[in-house]
Write a protein that holds these residues in place. Structure first.
Motif, PDB file in Angstrom:
ATOM      1  N   SER A  59       8.671   7.643   7.032  1.00 49.78           N
ATOM      2  CA  SER A  59       7.431   7.296   7.341  1.00 49.78           C
ATOM      3  C   SER A  59       7.261   6.034   7.502  1.00 49.78           C
ATOM      4  CB  SER A  59       6.308   7.805   6.238  1.00 49.78           C
ATOM      5  OG  SER A  59       6.420   7.145   5.115  1.00 49.78           O
ATOM      6  N   GLY A  60       6.186   5.502   8.087  1.00 51.21           N
ATOM      7  CA  GLY A  60       5.666   4.203   8.194  1.00 51.21           C
ATOM      8  C   GLY A  60       5.663   3.401   6.941  1.00 51.21           C
ATOM      9  N   THR A  61       4.862   4.137   6.046  1.00 57.56           N
ATOM     10  CA  THR A  61       4.535   3.785   4.648  1.00 57.56           C
ATOM     11  C   THR A  61       6.029   3.410   3.865  1.00 57.56           C
ATOM     12  OG1 THR A  61       2.647   4.988   4.470  1.00 57.56           O
ATOM     13  CG2 THR A  61       3.633   4.186   2.333  1.00 57.56           C
ATOM     14  N   LEU A  64       7.864   0.228   5.288  1.00 51.99           N
ATOM     15  CA  LEU A  64       7.142  -0.850   4.512  1.00 51.99           C
ATOM     16  C   LEU A  64       7.734  -0.991   3.125  1.00 51.99           C
ATOM     17  CD1 LEU A  64       3.449  -0.628   5.576  1.00 51.99           C
ATOM     18  CD2 LEU A  64       5.258  -2.358   6.373  1.00 51.99           C
ATOM     19  N   THR A  85      -6.735  -3.230   8.116  1.00 50.70           N
ATOM     20  CA  THR A  85      -5.654  -2.499   8.387  1.00 50.70           C
ATOM     21  C   THR A  85      -5.794  -1.205   7.784  1.00 50.70           C
ATOM     22  OG1 THR A  85      -3.176  -2.357   8.476  1.00 50.70           O
ATOM     23  CG2 THR A  85      -4.481  -3.676   6.805  1.00 50.70           C
ATOM     24  N   PHE A  86      -4.666  -0.288   7.872  1.00 50.75           N
ATOM     25  CA  PHE A  86      -4.583   0.843   7.472  1.00 50.75           C
ATOM     26  C   PHE A  86      -4.317   0.630   5.921  1.00 50.75           C
ATOM     27  CE2 PHE A  86      -2.055   4.847   6.362  1.00 50.75           C
ATOM     28  CZ  PHE A  86      -3.104   5.735   6.192  1.00 50.75           C
ATOM     29  N   ALA A  88      -1.996   1.610   3.973  1.00 58.05           N
ATOM     30  CA  ALA A  88      -0.380   1.336   3.488  1.00 58.05           C
ATOM     31  C   ALA A  88       0.016   0.124   3.473  1.00 58.05           C
ATOM     32  CB  ALA A  88       0.490   2.244   4.629  1.00 58.05           C
ATOM     33  N   THR A  89      -0.466  -0.756   4.597  1.00 57.12           N
ATOM     34  CA  THR A  89      -0.106  -2.093   4.834  1.00 57.12           C
ATOM     35  C   THR A  89       0.022  -2.927   3.251  1.00 57.12           C
ATOM     36  OG1 THR A  89      -0.833  -2.075   6.822  1.00 57.12           O
ATOM     37  CG2 THR A  89      -0.043  -4.207   5.822  1.00 57.12           C
ATOM     38  N   ASP A 157       4.077  -5.206  10.348  1.00 57.79           N
ATOM     39  CA  ASP A 157       3.711  -3.708  10.271  1.00 57.79           C
ATOM     40  C   ASP A 157       3.531  -3.380  11.746  1.00 57.79           C
ATOM     41  OD1 ASP A 157       2.611  -1.344  10.236  1.00 57.79           O
ATOM     42  OD2 ASP A 157       1.244  -1.847   8.446  1.00 57.79           O
ATOM     43  N   ALA A 159       3.446  -0.486  12.861  1.00 58.94           N
ATOM     44  CA  ALA A 159       3.256   1.073  12.848  1.00 58.94           C
ATOM     45  C   ALA A 159       2.260   1.472  13.973  1.00 58.94           C
ATOM     46  CB  ALA A 159       2.455   1.601  11.561  1.00 58.94           C
ATOM     47  N   GLN A 160       1.614   0.630  14.683  1.00 56.39           N
ATOM     48  CA  GLN A 160       0.781   1.018  15.874  1.00 56.39           C
ATOM     49  C   GLN A 160       1.174   0.253  17.177  1.00 56.39           C
ATOM     50  OE1 GLN A 160      -3.300   0.173  15.042  1.00 56.39           O
ATOM     51  NE2 GLN A 160      -3.274   1.139  12.920  1.00 56.39           N
ATOM     52  N   SER A 181       5.856   3.410  12.736  1.00 55.57           N
ATOM     53  CA  SER A 181       5.765   4.915  12.101  1.00 55.57           C
ATOM     54  C   SER A 181       5.802   5.794  13.554  1.00 55.57           C
ATOM     55  CB  SER A 181       4.175   4.662  11.629  1.00 55.57           C
ATOM     56  OG  SER A 181       3.774   6.066  11.335  1.00 55.57           O
ATOM     57  N   PHE A 183       4.268   8.842  12.905  1.00 56.93           N
ATOM     58  CA  PHE A 183       3.234   9.971  12.404  1.00 56.93           C
ATOM     59  C   PHE A 183       2.639  10.473  14.050  1.00 56.93           C
ATOM     60  CE2 PHE A 183      -1.316  10.464  11.651  1.00 56.93           C
ATOM     61  CZ  PHE A 183      -1.139  11.300  10.390  1.00 56.93           C
ATOM     62  N   LYS A 186       0.485   8.471  16.342  1.00 61.28           N
ATOM     63  CA  LYS A 186       0.997   7.085  16.718  1.00 61.28           C
ATOM     64  C   LYS A 186       1.274   7.081  18.205  1.00 61.28           C
ATOM     65  CE  LYS A 186       0.571   5.558  12.635  1.00 61.28           C
ATOM     66  NZ  LYS A 186      -0.243   4.660  11.950  1.00 61.28           N
ATOM     67  N   GLY A 194       7.381  10.381   9.800  1.00 59.07           N
ATOM     68  CA  GLY A 194       8.778   9.572  10.371  1.00 59.07           C
ATOM     69  C   GLY A 194       8.383   8.216  10.738  1.00 59.07           C
ATOM     70  N   TYR A 309     -11.084   0.172  11.199  1.00 56.51           N
ATOM     71  CA  TYR A 309     -11.348   0.922   9.776  1.00 56.51           C
ATOM     72  C   TYR A 309     -12.834   0.487   9.442  1.00 56.51           C
ATOM     73  CZ  TYR A 309      -6.359   1.779  10.593  1.00 56.51           C
ATOM     74  OH  TYR A 309      -5.226   2.283  11.299  1.00 56.51           O
TER      75      TYR A 309
HETATM   76  C1  LIG Z   1       0.120   4.424  10.467  1.00 54.48           C
HETATM   77  C2  LIG Z   1       0.311   3.154   9.769  1.00 54.48           C
HETATM   78  C3  LIG Z   1       0.943   2.860   8.482  1.00 54.48           C
HETATM   79  C4  LIG Z   1       1.590   4.138   7.894  1.00 54.48           C
HETATM   80  O1  LIG Z   1       2.458   5.069   8.533  1.00 54.48           O
HETATM   81  P1  LIG Z   1       2.816   6.357   8.053  1.00 54.48           P
HETATM   82  O2  LIG Z   1       3.882   6.904   8.942  1.00 54.48           O
HETATM   83  O3  LIG Z   1       1.739   7.190   8.373  1.00 54.48           O
HETATM   84  O4  LIG Z   1       3.217   6.197   6.659  1.00 54.48           O
HETATM   85  C5  LIG Z   1       1.054   1.741   7.987  1.00 54.48           C
HETATM   86  N1  LIG Z   1       0.384   0.613   8.670  1.00 54.48           N
HETATM   87  C6  LIG Z   1      -0.153   0.836   9.700  1.00 54.48           C
HETATM   88  C7  LIG Z   1      -0.882  -0.401  10.253  1.00 54.48           C
HETATM   89  C8  LIG Z   1      -0.505   2.089  10.030  1.00 54.48           C
HETATM   90  O5  LIG Z   1      -1.519   2.249  11.317  1.00 54.48           O
END
Ligand SMILES: *Cc1c(COP(=O)(O)O)cnc(C)c1O
Length: 364
Positions: A59-61, A64, A85-86, A88-89, A157, A159-160, A181, A183, A186, A194, A309
């Motif tokens: 995953s993106g998480t 990181l 941010t989301f 997870a960062t 990061d 992810a986006q 990510s 996800f 995305k 993933g 957010y």
């Molecule tokens: C979606 C996202 C993540 C986490 O990705 P996952 O695949 O959902 O774990 C991390 N950082 C940002 C900025 C995101 O948008």
């Protein structure tokens, strides 16, 4: 009219035949873990971003996490990042026992305000983690210069922002490590969780690759403390198919964004993409007052919206222990009250965009 926010069903149906075939091949071979599609995907990701090493992961998480584990981030270390941010960062920083140190965002791009980073660097700082929010990269040259001055690694990061460019170079290939990510929602999404890591540093690549599989170097021989962080073969197969059409998807997203901006720029704050950037438009986010009311009225008209957010991370309950309070990051706080994302996907038609913007204009 009923508008679809991300339109994932359509993303599947458009390429149903080839995706079904790719998935069924994986199932037939039953090589669910680290099948050949995983390596093929990593090669394709390397090619796409022009990085020396691409490592797929769960995953993106987890990307990181693996990035920071690879860099040896330890409890008590500080990592500079954005509060807008989301979760997870910053969550992954805290998960490793390190301390997220927030820097406010730029009011135009919503990415880290580069001018404020240096003031937050201490002798405990171990990395800078800019977020490429909504699909647009932060000013990486400036961040990298600063990082070089203090000998710090930079983790993007991304992810986006997979597929976005900064000065003609691809996101994920702009710093020490890029994390993305896949996800489903995305820009490049698979059919579950993933992600992937990118680097040009061979030693770091080997380490993160090993850590992705419990730190093993050979079967049942473990050099590092790692994790179970592999990407499923099935997801790799889906991504290999989707990657073939990804540039076209991005182009269509860019066209949708352009149309939105044409219709809305006179009446609301619309997103700004810097001249040296291209965005993959993970979100198309505008700023409005009375957001809740607008959202519910749009919903009545069949137009879904979202908020990315609503609460900056420094004000989240889980981060109370960091000791931040309201007013610490005024831009993040202000933007989180006003930001609202409109439907964004490659399949939005001109008629739908006109409908969405007309309804929105009437409300404003
Ligand atoms: C979606 C996202 C993540 C986490 O990705 P996952 O695949 O959902 O774990 C991390 N950082 C940002 C900025 C995101 O948008």
């Amino acid at each position: 009219m009923k508008i679809n926010f991300a339109n994932l069903p359509k993303a599947y149906l458009e390429h149903k035949e080839s995706i079904d075939k790719a998935m069924s091949e994986v199932v037939s071979s039953s090589r669910f873990i680290m099948g050949e599609e995983v390596t093929k995907l990593e090669d394709a990701l390397q090619n796409y971003t022009k990085t020396n090493f691409a490592i797929s992961c769960s995953s993106g998480t987890d990307a990181l996490l693996l990035a920071m584990m690879g860099l040896g981030i330890k409890p008590g270390d500080e990592v500079i990042t954005s509060p807008f941010t989301f979760i997870a960062t910053a969550e992954t920083i805290a998960f490793l026992g390190a301390i997220p140190v927030f820097v406010d965002i730029d009011e135009v791009t919503y990415n880290l305000d580069v001018k404020q980073i240096e003031g937050k660097i201490t002798n405990k700082t171990k990395a800078i983690m800019p977020v490429s929010l909504y699909g647009q990269v932060a000013d990486m040259d400036e961040i990298n210069n600063l990082a070089q001055k203090y000998n710090l690694p930079v983790i993007e990061d991304a992810a986006q922002s997979f597929g976005a460019t900064y000065k003609e170079k691809k996101s994920c290939n702009l710093s020490t490590i890029g994390c993305t990510s896949f996800f489903p929602a995305k820009p490049l999404g698979c059919f579950g969780d993933g992600g992937a890591l990118f680097t040009n540093d061979e030693v770091l690549a080997e380490k993160m690759k090993s850590m992705r599989v419990h730190g093993q170097t050979k079967r049942y021989m473990h050099k590092y403390i790692g994790m179970g962080g592999r990407l499923d073969t099935l997801q790799a197969a889906v991504l290999l198919e989707k990657l073939k059409h990804y540039d076209k998807d991005v182009e269509r997203r860019q066209k949708v964004a352009l149309k939105y901006t044409e219709h809305l720029k006179e009446i609301v704050v619309t997103p700004v993409v810097k001249h040296y950037n291209t965005s993959v438009w993970a979100q198309y986010s505008i700023r409005v007052n009375d957001r809740e009311e607008i959202q519910s009225k749009l919903k009545e008209k069949g137009i879904p919206t979202a908020v990315h957010y609503p609460k900056p991370l420094h004000l989240q309950e889980c981060f109370q222990y960091l000791g931040y309070t309201e007013g610490d990051f005024p831009i993040s706080e202000k933007v989180s009250k006003e930001i609202m994302s409109l439907p964004m996907n490659p399949y939005l038609t001109d008629i739908e965009i006109e409908y969405i913007t007309k309804e929105l204009k009437e409300l404003l």
